[in-house]
Design a protein around this motif. Structure first.
Motif, PDB file in Angstrom:
ATOM      1  N   ASN A   7      31.814  36.503  -5.058  1.00 47.09           N
ATOM      2  CA  ASN A   7      32.657  35.698  -4.179  1.00 47.09           C
ATOM      3  C   ASN A   7      32.648  36.170  -2.732  1.00 47.09           C
ATOM      4  O   ASN A   7      33.356  35.629  -1.907  1.00 47.09           O
ATOM      5  N   ASN A   8      31.860  37.184  -2.427  1.00 46.60           N
ATOM      6  CA  ASN A   8      31.770  37.710  -1.071  1.00 46.60           C
ATOM      7  C   ASN A   8      30.426  37.304  -0.469  1.00 46.60           C
ATOM      8  O   ASN A   8      29.399  37.898  -0.772  1.00 46.60           O
ATOM      9  N   PRO A   9      30.414  36.310   0.431  1.00 47.20           N
ATOM     10  CA  PRO A   9      29.136  35.852   0.996  1.00 47.20           C
ATOM     11  C   PRO A   9      28.453  36.879   1.886  1.00 47.20           C
ATOM     12  O   PRO A   9      27.275  36.752   2.185  1.00 47.20           O
ATOM     13  N   LEU A  10      29.185  37.907   2.314  1.00 49.31           N
ATOM     14  CA  LEU A  10      28.592  38.943   3.170  1.00 49.31           C
ATOM     15  C   LEU A  10      28.078  40.134   2.378  1.00 49.31           C
ATOM     16  O   LEU A  10      27.500  41.050   2.958  1.00 49.31           O
ATOM     17  N   ASP A  17      21.209  42.511  10.427  1.00 47.83           N
ATOM     18  CA  ASP A  17      20.677  41.197  10.052  1.00 47.83           C
ATOM     19  C   ASP A  17      21.529  40.070  10.639  1.00 47.83           C
ATOM     20  O   ASP A  17      21.001  39.047  11.087  1.00 47.83           O
ATOM     21  N   ILE A  18      22.840  40.264  10.639  1.00 39.49           N
ATOM     22  CA  ILE A  18      23.743  39.259  11.207  1.00 39.49           C
ATOM     23  C   ILE A  18      23.461  39.092  12.698  1.00 39.49           C
ATOM     24  O   ILE A  18      23.314  37.972  13.193  1.00 39.49           O
ATOM     25  N   LEU A  19      23.360  40.208  13.414  1.00 34.98           N
ATOM     26  CA  LEU A  19      23.097  40.133  14.857  1.00 34.98           C
ATOM     27  C   LEU A  19      21.729  39.530  15.160  1.00 34.98           C
ATOM     28  O   LEU A  19      21.590  38.740  16.092  1.00 34.98           O
ATOM     29  N   GLU A  20      20.732  39.894  14.394  1.00 32.61           N
ATOM     30  CA  GLU A  20      19.400  39.322  14.616  1.00 32.61           C
ATOM     31  C   GLU A  20      19.416  37.813  14.398  1.00 32.61           C
ATOM     32  O   GLU A  20      18.820  37.064  15.173  1.00 32.61           O
ATOM     33  N   GLU A  61      34.761  41.420  12.590  1.00 35.15           N
ATOM     34  CA  GLU A  61      35.261  40.310  11.783  1.00 35.15           C
ATOM     35  C   GLU A  61      34.996  38.963  12.458  1.00 35.15           C
ATOM     36  O   GLU A  61      34.589  38.008  11.805  1.00 35.15           O
ATOM     37  N   LYS A  62      35.170  38.914  13.776  1.00 35.27           N
ATOM     38  CA  LYS A  62      34.898  37.672  14.509  1.00 35.27           C
ATOM     39  C   LYS A  62      33.414  37.314  14.452  1.00 35.27           C
ATOM     40  O   LYS A  62      33.052  36.150  14.283  1.00 35.27           O
ATOM     41  N   VAL A  63      32.556  38.310  14.586  1.00 36.71           N
ATOM     42  CA  VAL A  63      31.110  38.075  14.532  1.00 36.71           C
ATOM     43  C   VAL A  63      30.703  37.631  13.129  1.00 36.71           C
ATOM     44  O   VAL A  63      29.892  36.714  12.967  1.00 36.71           O
ATOM     45  N   GLU A  64      31.282  38.247  12.112  1.00 32.54           N
ATOM     46  CA  GLU A  64      30.982  37.858  10.732  1.00 32.54           C
ATOM     47  C   GLU A  64      31.428  36.422  10.458  1.00 32.54           C
ATOM     48  O   GLU A  64      30.734  35.665   9.787  1.00 32.54           O
ATOM     49  N   TYR A  67      28.928  34.125  12.022  1.00 22.90           N
ATOM     50  CA  TYR A  67      27.721  34.127  11.185  1.00 22.90           C
ATOM     51  C   TYR A  67      27.901  33.207   9.984  1.00 22.90           C
ATOM     52  O   TYR A  67      27.040  32.369   9.697  1.00 22.90           O
ATOM     53  N   LEU A  68      29.016  33.349   9.281  1.00 24.82           N
ATOM     54  CA  LEU A  68      29.269  32.512   8.095  1.00 24.82           C
ATOM     55  C   LEU A  68      29.330  31.035   8.480  1.00 24.82           C
ATOM     56  O   LEU A  68      28.792  30.183   7.773  1.00 24.82           O
ATOM     57  N   HIS A  69      29.964  30.745   9.601  1.00 30.00           N
ATOM     58  CA  HIS A  69      30.037  29.358  10.070  1.00 30.00           C
ATOM     59  C   HIS A  69      28.632  28.847  10.418  1.00 30.00           C
ATOM     60  O   HIS A  69      28.299  27.693  10.129  1.00 30.00           O
ATOM     61  N   SER A  70      27.821  29.693  11.025  1.00 32.52           N
ATOM     62  CA  SER A  70      26.475  29.299  11.458  1.00 32.52           C
ATOM     63  C   SER A  70      25.545  29.021  10.284  1.00 32.52           C
ATOM     64  O   SER A  70      24.729  28.103  10.351  1.00 32.52           O
ATOM     65  N   ILE A  71      25.650  29.812   9.224  1.00 34.50           N
ATOM     66  CA  ILE A  71      24.725  29.607   8.101  1.00 34.50           C
ATOM     67  C   ILE A  71      25.138  28.399   7.259  1.00 34.50           C
ATOM     68  O   ILE A  71      24.323  27.885   6.502  1.00 34.50           O
TER      69      ILE A  71
END
Length: 73
Positions: A7-10, A17-20, A61-64, A67-71
């Motif tokens: 249940n944890n998408p991260l 990898d998130i930053l790249e 947390e904001k960056v994560e 990332y989740l919104h972007s994918i």
């Protein structure tokens, strides 16, 4: 004990990898507009952002979330 977190998408995704991913999808200026943190505004780089985000949980947390919104899109 099972270490999987279905249940944890991260889970298993590294901050590098998130930053790249985000720097390929957005410019630094766009990232700074979406996540108002100085490491995206002042002389931005992946290395300096990693250092800052590893030390600053609220910013990470904001960056994560971005990332989740972007994918999902």
């Amino acid at each position: 004990m099972d270490n999987e977190q279905p249940n944890n998408p991260l889970h298993g995704v590294k901050l590098m990898d998130i930053l790249e991913y985000l720097t390929q999808k957005y410019t630094w200026e766009e990232l700074a507009n979406q996540v108002n943190i100085n490491c995206f505004k002042s002389n931005p780089s992946v290395k300096s952002s990693l250092i800052f985000l590893r030390k600053t949980p609220w910013a990470r947390e904001k960056v994560e979330r971005l990332y989740l919104h972007s994918i999902r899109d």
